[in-house]
Design a protein around this motif. Structure first.
Motif, PDB file in Angstrom:
ATOM      1  N   LYS A   1       0.839  -1.193   0.000  1.00 41.04           N
ATOM      2  CA  LYS A   1       0.000   0.000   0.000  1.00 41.04           C
ATOM      3  C   LYS A   1       0.882   1.253   0.000  1.00 41.04           C
ATOM      4  N   THR A   2       2.182   1.061   0.073  1.00 46.02           N
ATOM      5  CA  THR A   2       3.147   2.164   0.128  1.00 46.02           C
ATOM      6  C   THR A   2       3.655   2.479  -1.268  1.00 46.02           C
ATOM      7  N   PRO A   3       3.674   3.740  -1.685  1.00 42.04           N
ATOM      8  CA  PRO A   3       4.152   4.109  -3.028  1.00 42.04           C
ATOM      9  C   PRO A   3       5.592   3.644  -3.270  1.00 42.04           C
ATOM     10  N   ILE A   4       5.839   3.138  -4.488  1.00 40.81           N
ATOM     11  CA  ILE A   4       7.164   2.601  -4.821  1.00 40.81           C
ATOM     12  C   ILE A   4       7.705   3.249  -6.095  1.00 40.81           C
ATOM     13  N   LEU A   5       8.945   3.720  -6.018  1.00 36.52           N
ATOM     14  CA  LEU A   5       9.686   4.197  -7.183  1.00 36.52           C
ATOM     15  C   LEU A   5      10.616   3.082  -7.628  1.00 36.52           C
ATOM     16  N   PHE A   6      10.461   2.634  -8.878  1.00 36.45           N
ATOM     17  CA  PHE A   6      11.277   1.563  -9.446  1.00 36.45           C
ATOM     18  C   PHE A   6      12.343   2.166 -10.362  1.00 36.45           C
ATOM     19  N   ILE A   7      13.617   1.847 -10.119  1.00 33.73           N
ATOM     20  CA  ILE A   7      14.719   2.336 -10.939  1.00 33.73           C
ATOM     21  C   ILE A   7      15.534   1.148 -11.438  1.00 33.73           C
ATOM     22  N   HIS A   8      15.901   1.169 -12.718  1.00 36.32           N
ATOM     23  CA  HIS A   8      16.719   0.085 -13.254  1.00 36.32           C
ATOM     24  C   HIS A   8      17.519   0.589 -14.456  1.00 36.32           C
ATOM     25  N   GLY A   9      18.756   0.131 -14.568  1.00 34.85           N
ATOM     26  CA  GLY A   9      19.571   0.437 -15.731  1.00 34.85           C
ATOM     27  C   GLY A   9      19.261  -0.521 -16.866  1.00 34.85           C
ATOM     28  N   ASP A  10      19.153  -0.007 -18.092  1.00 33.55           N
ATOM     29  CA  ASP A  10      18.767  -0.890 -19.199  1.00 33.55           C
ATOM     30  C   ASP A  10      19.922  -1.736 -19.728  1.00 33.55           C
ATOM     31  N   SER A  11      21.125  -1.582 -19.148  1.00 35.77           N
ATOM     32  CA  SER A  11      22.263  -2.436 -19.515  1.00 35.77           C
ATOM     33  C   SER A  11      22.618  -3.408 -18.398  1.00 35.77           C
ATOM     34  N   ASP A  12      21.738  -3.554 -17.435  1.00 31.80           N
ATOM     35  CA  ASP A  12      21.953  -4.460 -16.307  1.00 31.80           C
ATOM     36  C   ASP A  12      21.728  -5.900 -16.768  1.00 31.80           C
TER      37      ASP A  12
END
Length: 317
Positions: free
Chosen positions: A252-263
């Motif tokens: 129920k807690t807001p989530i910011l998703f971050i990812h590198g596209d070369s991972d």
């Protein structure tokens, strides 16, 4: 004739039992080997290591920042529910906002020093735990985020005992990201305002399946199944239950998703299933050209603008 058939049956049965025993021994050996290789805190080799170097899993590692953290922070401890003495670094800036910054696999709290320094410069309080089996915290097993999610709840309680009206932000990189996502599915206090995950995996099973293929060129079945059973016996959890995607689905807690596209270590392809699983308020940021845990290094402006915007948005409500 009847006695002959009985004799043949006994021979077949004995052969089958011997094969089962040999198979069980082999699988037990492989399961223990993989456990020691991946989850024994005292092992020198790890499943995220290459022959050239150990993978850094907490982003930008700067020795001056680590020295800064050691000088700036105070050491605090707590006892986990299962009796481990856990350690963290705490920086108190007398703000209402507290960021818990969680490190990656085989790293330690000092590996998050650059992140801690950034949040400190904004004026936030920062708590940087050593996960169980890492840094100054006790433990012989790597939790991969699963038992660690409950430890994280205890660290939140430490903050709330200091300041009942604190606004808490959970932030993690790599295994730390999996930890905060796994915590998101638990009943979090209302003071936890938002979560930031940077390059976390969908589940321990998915990540180890990938590494088993990359490191050993082996299929998941039956080796990963055996290792999961061994981990249940030795560490108290198995790979199938340690599932970040299932946990964010309950968040129920807001989530910011971050990812590198070369991972490729925690592959970029894991971002979409995690993002789609989340039913809470959410946002995703893709960092072009960033390998594993390097998003804050490759494009710091995009990275920190997104992080700061996310924190301000949910701490001002």
């Amino acid at each position: 004739m009847f006695h002959k058939k009985v004799k043949v049956f006994k021979i077949v049965l004995a052969t089958f039992i011997i094969i089962c025993i040999i198979g069980t021994v082999i699988l037990g050996f492989l399961g223990n080997y993989l456990y020691n290789y991946a989850l024994n805190s005292n092992a020198k080799k790890t499943i995220f290591s290459s022959s050239e170097k150990k993978l850094e899993t907490s982003g930008e590692i700067k020795e001056p920042d680590q020295a800064w953290l050691l000088k700036k922070a105070k050491d605090i401890t707590l006892n986990s529910k299962d009796g481990l003495l856990l350690h963290a670094y705490e920086i108190n800036n007398k703000s209402d906002i507290y960021v818990i910054a969680v490190h990656g696999y085989r790293s330690e709290g000092l590996g998050m020093a650059s992140y801690a320094k950034h949040f400190n410069n904004i004026g936030y309080n920062v708590l940087v735990p050593d996960l169980r089996g890492h840094g100054k915290s006790e433990g012989n097993n790597v939790g991969m985020g699963w038992p660690d999610r409950l430890d994280l709840l205890e660290w939140i309680n430490v903050i709330l005992k200091e300041k009942k009206n604190a606004k808490v932000i959970l932030m993690g990189v790599s295994m730390g990201a999996a930890t905060v996502m796994m915590a998101s599915g638990e009943k979090l206090p209302s003071q936890v305002k938002c979560i930031i995950e940077d390059c976390g995996y969908t589940s321990v099973w998915d990540e180890f399946k990938l590494q088993l293929k990359n490191e050993f060129h082996l299929p998941a079945f039956p080796v990963l199944n055996a290792a999961s059973v061994v981990t249940r016996l030795r560490a108290g959890y198995d790979f199938t239950e340690a599932d970040a995607a299932k946990q964010v689905r309950k968040s129920k807690t807001p989530i910011l998703f971050i990812h590198g596209d070369s991972d490729t270590f925690v592959p970029y392809s894991m971002l979409e299933p995690l993002y789609n699983a989340a039913k809470c308020a959410k946002m995703k940021v893709v960092i072009k050209g960033a390998e594993h845990a390097k998003s804050s290094v490759i494009d710091p402006n995009t990275y920190w603008n997104a992080v700061e915007h996310w924190v301000v948005k949910y701490t001002n409500q």
